[in-house]
Enzyme design. Structure first.
Site, PDB file in Angstrom:
ATOM      1  CD  GLU A  84       2.450  16.821  -6.896  1.00 25.59           C
ATOM      2  OE1 GLU A  84       3.397  16.062  -7.147  1.00 25.59           O
ATOM      3  OE2 GLU A  84       1.369  16.430  -6.409  1.00 25.59           O
TER       4      GLU A  84
ATOM      5  CE1 TYR B 244     -25.428  15.608   2.528  1.00 27.32           C
ATOM      6  CE2 TYR B 244     -25.150  15.014   0.231  1.00 27.32           C
ATOM      7  CZ  TYR B 244     -24.863  14.806   1.568  1.00 27.32           C
ATOM      8  OH  TYR B 244     -24.013  13.789   1.928  1.00 27.32           O
ATOM      9  CG  ASP B 245     -30.359  17.697   6.164  1.00 27.16           C
ATOM     10  OD1 ASP B 245     -31.142  18.186   6.991  1.00 27.16           O
ATOM     11  OD2 ASP B 245     -29.549  16.780   6.436  1.00 27.16           O
TER      12      ASP B 245
ATOM     13  CG  LEU C 127       9.508  13.564  -0.805  1.00 22.77           C
ATOM     14  CD1 LEU C 127       8.703  14.766  -1.268  1.00 22.77           C
ATOM     15  CD2 LEU C 127       9.893  12.705  -2.001  1.00 22.77           C
TER      16      LEU C 127
ATOM     17  CE  LYS D  51       7.250  17.759   2.517  1.00 29.80           C
ATOM     18  NZ  LYS D  51       6.581  17.837   3.845  1.00 29.80           N
TER      19      LYS D  51
ATOM     20  CD  GLU E 116       0.687  15.203   3.994  1.00 22.63           C
ATOM     21  OE1 GLU E 116       1.103  14.350   3.189  1.00 22.63           O
ATOM     22  OE2 GLU E 116       1.279  15.515   5.031  1.00 22.63           O
TER      23      GLU E 116
ATOM     24  CE  LYS F 205       5.755  13.526  -6.022  1.00 28.64           C
ATOM     25  NZ  LYS F 205       4.363  13.045  -5.967  1.00 28.64           N
TER      26      LYS F 205
END
Ligand SMILES: Cc1ccc(Cn2cc(C(N)=O)ccc2=O)c(C)c1
Length: 317
Positions: free
Chosen positions: A111, A35-36, A82, A113, A168, A284
């Site tokens: 999910e 990658y480098d 929420l 948090k 987040e 949810k």
């Protein structure tokens, strides 16, 4: 020059793919040195042909000069907070209210948090054009240059529609421990917790500092998304993942409140085994039409709730 342009395009594509494998899938197919080496090759080509450099190039993640201040950003769709649930009865009450507010049976999505900083990312024509904090839900701060340094955020995606996604930003445990060790070595005040460390890192005016903090992100929602044909929250999560955006893999559809309670008790036990902080579980209503039917109270949706883990007793020194 045409050859250089083709090589820049080819290197950009392969480097973005390697970056995705490493930072989003946590499953690199090549050693870091490969990658480098390709990154160095691209840097040299861009040096020789500066007009071939684009904002989406992997070499452009860490911006130039520090900002003097953050600009304000108005969220087109407010980033709401929420309501909270603290025990089983609160969750049963939430589920009953949700089911009473609509005539079809209600399916839930649970999910984790993540305990970090809520942020919004806007892509126009597939390019990341803005990153902002939640702020007070209506007005946030433009922290684009800092969010661009988070390697798991793609600088471009294969979606030409304008899309605003929410998630987040957080600091994984390992990064938090290493950062505080470094702070203590420099006799600086350590951060109290990973949430403060992430918030502090993203509020730096110098992107070079944010770039060193090894921040990460999970995206979980959508703000503005014109012409989207999706009908459930879970379909949105799947679409975000297809776009190469990092989503938390632990989400689960639950058909009954008992399944929700099972998920909550599982993760209450499993929480210490995660390599990032979570402060609860988000539940949810899955169907977007039912979300609309349920609407909002003065400050938060009726179709979602945050179950909060009991606060841990203060860790003695
Ligand atoms: C020198 C060097 C280069 C890259 C990395 C980490 N890394 C690896 C890859 C990879 N293997 O596909 C992709 C992106 C990336 O950020 C480290 C730790 C050190």
């Amino acid at each position: 020059r045409q050859q250089a342009q083709d090589k820049v395009k080819q290197l950009t594509e392969i480097l973005n793919h390697y970056n995705y494998e490493y930072h989003v899938l946590d499953n690199p197919s090549v050693p870091d040195a490969v990658y480098d080496q390709k990154m160095q090759e691209l840097r040299k080509l861009e040096e020789a042909f500066p007009d071939l450099v684009t904002a989406e190039s992997p070499t452009q993640r860490v911006g130039g000069e520090p900002l003097d201040a953050f600009q304000k950003v108005q969220h087109k769709i407010p980033m709401l907070s929420l309501g909270n649930a603290f025990n089983e009865q609160d969750l049963r009450d939430f589920a009953r209210r949700a089911s009473q507010g609509t005539d079809e049976p209600v399916q839930f999505v649970c999910e984790l948090k993540i305990d970090g900083l809520a942020v919004s990312l806007t892509y126009e024509n597939g390019k990341l054009v803005r990153g902002a904090t939640r702020g007070d839900g209506t007005t946030g701060e433009d922290i684009t240059s800092n969010l661009r340094t988070i390697r798991s955020i793609p600088l471009s995606i294969k979606e030409t529609e304008t899309i605003e996604v929410r998630g987040e930003a957080f600091m994984p445990h390992q990064s938090f421990l290493a950062l505080n060790k470094e702070k203590e070595a420099n006799e600086e005040e350590p951060f109290a917790n990973p949430r403060n460390a992430a918030a502090g890192s993203l509020r730096q005016l110098d992107p070079k500092i944010a770039a060193k903090r090894n921040l990460d992100i999970f995206l979980y929602g959508v703000g503005a998304w014109k012409n989207s044909k999706l009908t459930t929250h879970s379909e949105r999560l799947e679409r975000l993942k297809e776009l190469g955006l990092k989503t938390n893999p632990e989400w689960k559809k639950c058909d009954t409140i008992d399944e929700v309670l099972e998920y909550v008790s599982y993760w209450t036990k499993e929480r210490p085994n995660l390599n990032y902080e979570i402060d609860g579980i988000v539940i949810k209503v899955n169907n977007l039409k039912q979300q609309e039917e349920l609407g909002f109270t003065a400050k938060s949706p009726r179709w979602a709730i945050a179950y909060k883990f009991p606060a841990e007793e203060a860790v003695t020194k």
